[in-house]
Design a protein around this motif. Structure first.
Motif, short mmCIF file in Angstrom:
data_model
loop_
_atom_site.label_atom_id
_atom_site.label_comp_id
_atom_site.label_asym_id
_atom_site.label_seq_id
_atom_site.Cartn_x
_atom_site.Cartn_y
_atom_site.Cartn_z
N SER A 29 -50.90 32.34 -30.88
CA SER A 29 -52.24 32.56 -31.40
C SER A 29 -52.22 32.68 -32.92
CB SER A 29 -52.81 33.83 -30.74
OG SER A 29 -53.85 34.35 -31.48
N THR A 32 -51.98 29.38 -34.42
CA THR A 32 -53.27 28.68 -34.42
C THR A 32 -54.11 29.16 -35.60
OG1 THR A 32 -53.20 28.66 -32.01
CG2 THR A 32 -55.33 28.17 -33.03
N GLN A 35 -52.58 28.00 -38.84
CA GLN A 35 -52.22 26.58 -38.80
C GLN A 35 -50.77 26.36 -39.21
OE1 GLN A 35 -55.24 24.52 -41.07
NE2 GLN A 35 -56.84 25.19 -39.70
N TYR A 82 -53.61 27.35 -26.31
CA TYR A 82 -53.74 27.93 -27.66
C TYR A 82 -54.14 26.87 -28.68
CZ TYR A 82 -51.41 32.36 -26.41
OH TYR A 82 -51.09 33.59 -25.87
N GLY A 83 -54.30 25.63 -28.23
CA GLY A 83 -54.68 24.55 -29.14
C GLY A 83 -53.50 23.76 -29.68
N HIS A 84 -52.30 23.97 -29.11
CA HIS A 84 -51.10 23.28 -29.59
C HIS A 84 -50.77 22.09 -28.70
CE1 HIS A 84 -50.76 26.63 -32.25
NE2 HIS A 84 -50.46 27.50 -31.30
#
Ligand SMILES: Cc1ncc(C[n+]2csc(CCOP(=O)(O)OP(=O)(O)O)c2C)c(N)n1
Length: 144
Positions: A29, A32, A35, A82-84
């Motif tokens: 997290s 994220t 970045q 988690y957007g990865h």
């Protein structure tokens, strides 16, 4: 994460195991949020391998609390949530290409779940309590 923050253009990798990463999994997290495109190389043997190795060598292979059995998460879906980016490597011959692909994604965190032999040991290893660094096991059969 700190290294990536300090050197945003560097290739930064975290080599870990499925046990260790789960002690800090919440940092996906943080990555994220800031970045941080760290490449996570997860050597997944389905065991707390250091613990299992000790049990193999000192306790005749009686494993206690060291096997994950069917209790591991799907790391690909976890990383994705988690957007990865998540990638799984199951065959040694696919590793080079997968590494190239992962490190080419300069601005993405890639979680590489690399399946390895659950019964392979790691050497050198010091096993005698209070032993000297000169008494290391170099393999299953060789000592220094
Ligand atoms: C906070 C913390 N808890 C427990 C340990 C004890 N410990 C050392 S190695 C290990 C197993 C790690 O397993 P994994 O990350 O899957 O790596 P492997 O040994 O299989 O390569 C554990 C639990 C530790 N070092 N730190």
């Amino acid at each position: 994460m700190g290294v990536q923050l300090a050197f945003p253009d560097a290739d930064v990798a975290c080599v870990t195991g499925e046990g260790s990463i789960q002690m800090n999994i919440q940092e996906l997290s943080t990555c994220t949020q800031y970045q941080l495109p760290v490449k996570i190389i997860n050597l997944n043997n389905g065991y707390l391998g250091m613990v299992k190795q000790w049990q193999d060598m000192q306790y005749g292979g009686r494993h206690s609390q060291s096997a994950y059995e069917d209790s591991l998460p799907d790391f690909i879906r976890l990383a994705e949530s988690y957007g990865h980016v998540g990638m799984r490597v199951e065959r040694p011959e696919d590793l080079d290409e997968a590494m190239r692909e992962a490190f080419a994604m300069k601005d993405r965190l890639v979680f590489m779940d690399i399946m390895v032999d659950p019964h392979e040991h790691v050497y050198p290893m010091l096993i005698a309590p209070n032993g000297s660094m000169r008494d290391m096991l170099l393999s299953k059969t060789e000592r220094t």
